[in-house]
Design an enzyme around this catalytic site. Structure first.
Site, PDB file in Angstrom:
ATOM      1  N   HIS B 263      47.427  46.890  97.203  1.00 43.88           N
ATOM      2  CA  HIS B 263      47.076  48.288  97.540  1.00 43.88           C
ATOM      3  C   HIS B 263      48.332  49.096  97.881  1.00 43.88           C
ATOM      4  O   HIS B 263      48.251  50.297  98.099  1.00 43.88           O
ATOM      5  CB  HIS B 263      46.030  48.348  98.657  1.00 43.88           C
ATOM      6  CG  HIS B 263      46.489  47.922 100.007  1.00 43.88           C
ATOM      7  ND1 HIS B 263      46.315  46.645 100.475  1.00 43.88           N
ATOM      8  CD2 HIS B 263      47.106  48.590 101.006  1.00 43.88           C
ATOM      9  CE1 HIS B 263      46.801  46.565 101.706  1.00 43.88           C
ATOM     10  NE2 HIS B 263      47.285  47.718 102.053  1.00 43.88           N
ATOM     11  N   ASP B 299      44.917  40.191  98.008  1.00 43.58           N
ATOM     12  CA  ASP B 299      45.479  41.529  97.798  1.00 43.58           C
ATOM     13  C   ASP B 299      47.002  41.389  97.658  1.00 43.58           C
ATOM     14  O   ASP B 299      47.733  41.592  98.625  1.00 43.58           O
ATOM     15  CB  ASP B 299      45.105  42.373  99.032  1.00 43.58           C
ATOM     16  CG  ASP B 299      45.596  43.800  98.924  1.00 43.58           C
ATOM     17  OD1 ASP B 299      45.195  44.618  99.786  1.00 43.58           O
ATOM     18  OD2 ASP B 299      46.389  44.079  98.014  1.00 43.58           O
ATOM     19  N   SER B 372      50.970  46.493 105.902  1.00 44.45           N
ATOM     20  CA  SER B 372      50.445  45.664 104.793  1.00 44.45           C
ATOM     21  C   SER B 372      51.569  45.224 103.880  1.00 44.45           C
ATOM     22  O   SER B 372      52.469  45.994 103.551  1.00 44.45           O
ATOM     23  CB  SER B 372      49.462  46.496 103.959  1.00 44.45           C
ATOM     24  OG  SER B 372      48.347  46.811 104.695  1.00 44.45           O
TER      25      SER B 372
END
Lengths: 110, 457
Positions: B263, B299, B372
């Site tokens: 992402h 992810d 992240s």
């Protein structure tokens, strides 16, 4: 806490204190308080947060935003400011020793 | 059973010295702290940040909040009035760590009194522990959790010896209505320099007090930078990753290879800018060589750099995980590009396995938006444990929990990374798009399906 923390914990607890600010003659009007650090015990020099003095500033909190100001003298606050500092027992202070000297104190379960 | 006769019951808690009257000598602040504060929390960021002692929903008058914000970087020097015939022992001399001497990631001990003078018998000098998460000049951040009333409390380091590092400036930080779980500190050394200069300049009878302020530690604190504790080496492996308007964190897994989250860098062949901050700032272009499908529970994206990142220590991938071990997350959350990565500490709170294989790691570190793709390290071995993927939001209340977060174990990625590094073959990564149903269920935070109920027919 690991052994490494012994000296830091002692330093922290020796230096730790609490500071309260109130108005002369109006203690019931509430007080402002924060934590502080005892820099030197004789004479007692303490560093604490300045937020508790905002209500006492003669010129209001705007005095704190003067770009170049790095300090304001003590008389920037009104004469009705009353300050108190409180700290715990210290290894050195007699009170701490008296407490420590009373063997046999216990808290029996009821 | 009656209580044994004894001294009159003290108010609960430790015996305290009675409150002592004091006088205000100075209000003081560190202009560099206020400058960094304005840079990091001012401007268009301002409306996102709240330092009020109340939660964003509490009613704090605008004027009161304005006052708090103005006073946030201000401190006060008091003199306690001596008691007659008092023989106050001098007590130990407080040592002060010079500015810049405590490295990011170094353990810190905060000592303050939650709720101030409200109930000092119980709360006086309460301890909290964390690490130095980030620093911008004298503006420091720690993940040691502090509460209202601890403003002004001391923050100490234990290495190479106990020393005062900073004072608490703001115990609670909220960003975009999310509790950040970090505490804002002002370094003590520059504050004391301001106090010394002011005392000397203000009044003849206060000038003598300047010499009684605690000195900054000499060697080994005063060692040249190259000999000082550089802090954990693994912090340098975290990089900032920018892909178009999106940015996040990443970790260098080989001199020319960075792993981040899908992402953050979603499209294969997309061009990506990678910024490293230590040992020196470097900006290198790269492109996404692999990103998992949206349907994959992992992810992950992999960026190949156009040139190698020199001098960045390549982390050692962990082979085993030990629940409860001390861990650290390094990421660009909270401040993003405004300053280097933040380090937050905690423990490995859970290792979720499917068929005896770790497929998810949970930690208690404070993880914020922007972290992240950043690395999760073992604080003991310095091994790379995983890649941070997300923290937790309660959709019912909208509350975010920075201290519950999820990472992809490095053991899931390591075979594919090795294969790609040796042969350039992406086959191993493609396997991540075919994770089994139980793994998908775990990452959807759902309960694994019970054994399929068999028809009785």
């Amino acid at each position: 806490m690991g052994r490494q923390w012994g000296p830091a914990m002692r330093a922290a607890e020796q230096a730790g204190c609490v500071v309260s600010a109130s108005r002369a003659g109006q203690p019931e009007a509430g007080s402002w308080s924060c934590s502080g650090v005892i820099l030197n015990r004789r004479p007692g020099l303490v560093l604490c947060h300045g937020g508790i003095f905002t209500p006492f500033l003669r010129a209001g909190s705007g005095a704190l935003t003067a770009a170049s100001a790095s300090f304001l003298p003590g008389d920037s606050c009104g004469d009705d400011l009353r300050l108190h500092v409180q700290w715990g027992p210290t290894a050195a202070s007699p009170a701490g020793r008296a407490e420590r000297g009373r063997p046999g104190l216990c808290t029996p379960q009821c | 059973a009656g209580l044994e006769p004894g001294p009159p019951a003290r108010p609960h808690g430790r015996p305290l010295q009675p409150p002592r009257p004091a006088e205000l000598l100075l209000l003081l602040s560190c202009p560099a702290f206020r400058g960094h504060f304005s840079y990091l929390f001012g401007g268009e960021e301002a409306e996102q940040w709240r330092f009020a002692n109340a939660t964003p929903d509490d009613e704090v008058s605008e004027e009161e909040e304005e006052d708090q914000l103005r006073a946030l970087g201000w401190f006060a020097l008091l003199r306690v009035r001596p008691e007659p015939k008092e023989v106050e022992e001098r007590g130990p001399v407080l040592a002060v760590a010079p500015l810049g001497d405590v490295p990011k990631g170094a353990p810190l001990l905060a000592c303050g009194s939650p709720f101030g003078a409200f109930c000092p018998d119980i709360f006086l000098n309460t301890l909290s522990r964390g690490v130095l998460s980030n620093s911008a000049g004298p503006l420091l951040l720690t993940d040691a959790r502090c509460l209202p009333g601890t403003e002004g409390g001391g923050v100490f380091t234990s290495r190479p010896s106990a020393a005062l590092v900073a004072l608490v400036a703001a115990p609670l930080c909220w960003k975009a209505r999310e509790w950040v779980g970090l505490t804002l500190l002002c370094a003590a050394a520059p504050l004391l320099s301001v106090a010394r200069a002011a005392l000397r300049g203000l009044h003849p009878d206060t000038a003598a007090l300047a010499t009684l302020l605690p000195p900054e530690m000499g060697a080994p604190w005063g060692l040249p930078l190259r000999y000082r504790d550089p802090g954990p080496p693994w912090v340098a492996a975290a990089v900032l990753v920018e892909c178009g308007s999106v940015w996040g964190s990443g970790v260098v897994v080989a001199p020319g290879l960075v792993v981040t989250c899908r992402h953050v860098a979603p499209r294969e062949t997309a061009r990506v800018l990678v910024r490293s901050t230590t040992p020196k700032s470097a900006v290198i272009w790269g492109h996404v060589v692999f990103a998992t499908q949206e349907t994959s529970p992992y992810d992950i994206a992999v960026v190949s750099l156009e040139e190698d990142l020199d001098g960045v220590p390549i982390p050692v991938p962990a082979e085993h995980f030990h629940e409860g071990e001390a861990v650290s997350v390094v990421g660009f959350g909270v401040f993003g590009q405004a300053c280097g990565p933040s380090v937050t500490s905690g423990i490995l709170s859970a290792v979720v396995q499917v068929d005896d294989t770790p497929v998810m790691l949970q930690t208690t570190c404070a993880v914020h938006g922007g972290s992240s793709g950043g690395p999760l390290f073992s604080a003991c071995s310095g091994d790379l444990l995983g890649i941070v993927a997300s923290n937790t939001r309660d959709n019912n209340t909208g509350a975010t929990y920075p201290h519950l977060n999820f990472s992809i174990p490095i053991t899931v990625l390591q075979p594919a990374l090795q294969q790609y590094s040796q042969t350039g073959d992406l086959g191993g990564f493609r396997q991540l798009d075919h994770a089994s149903v139980p793994v998908r269920v775990v990452w959807r935070l759902q309960r694994p399906p019970a054994e399929a109920l068999r028809s009785k027919l």
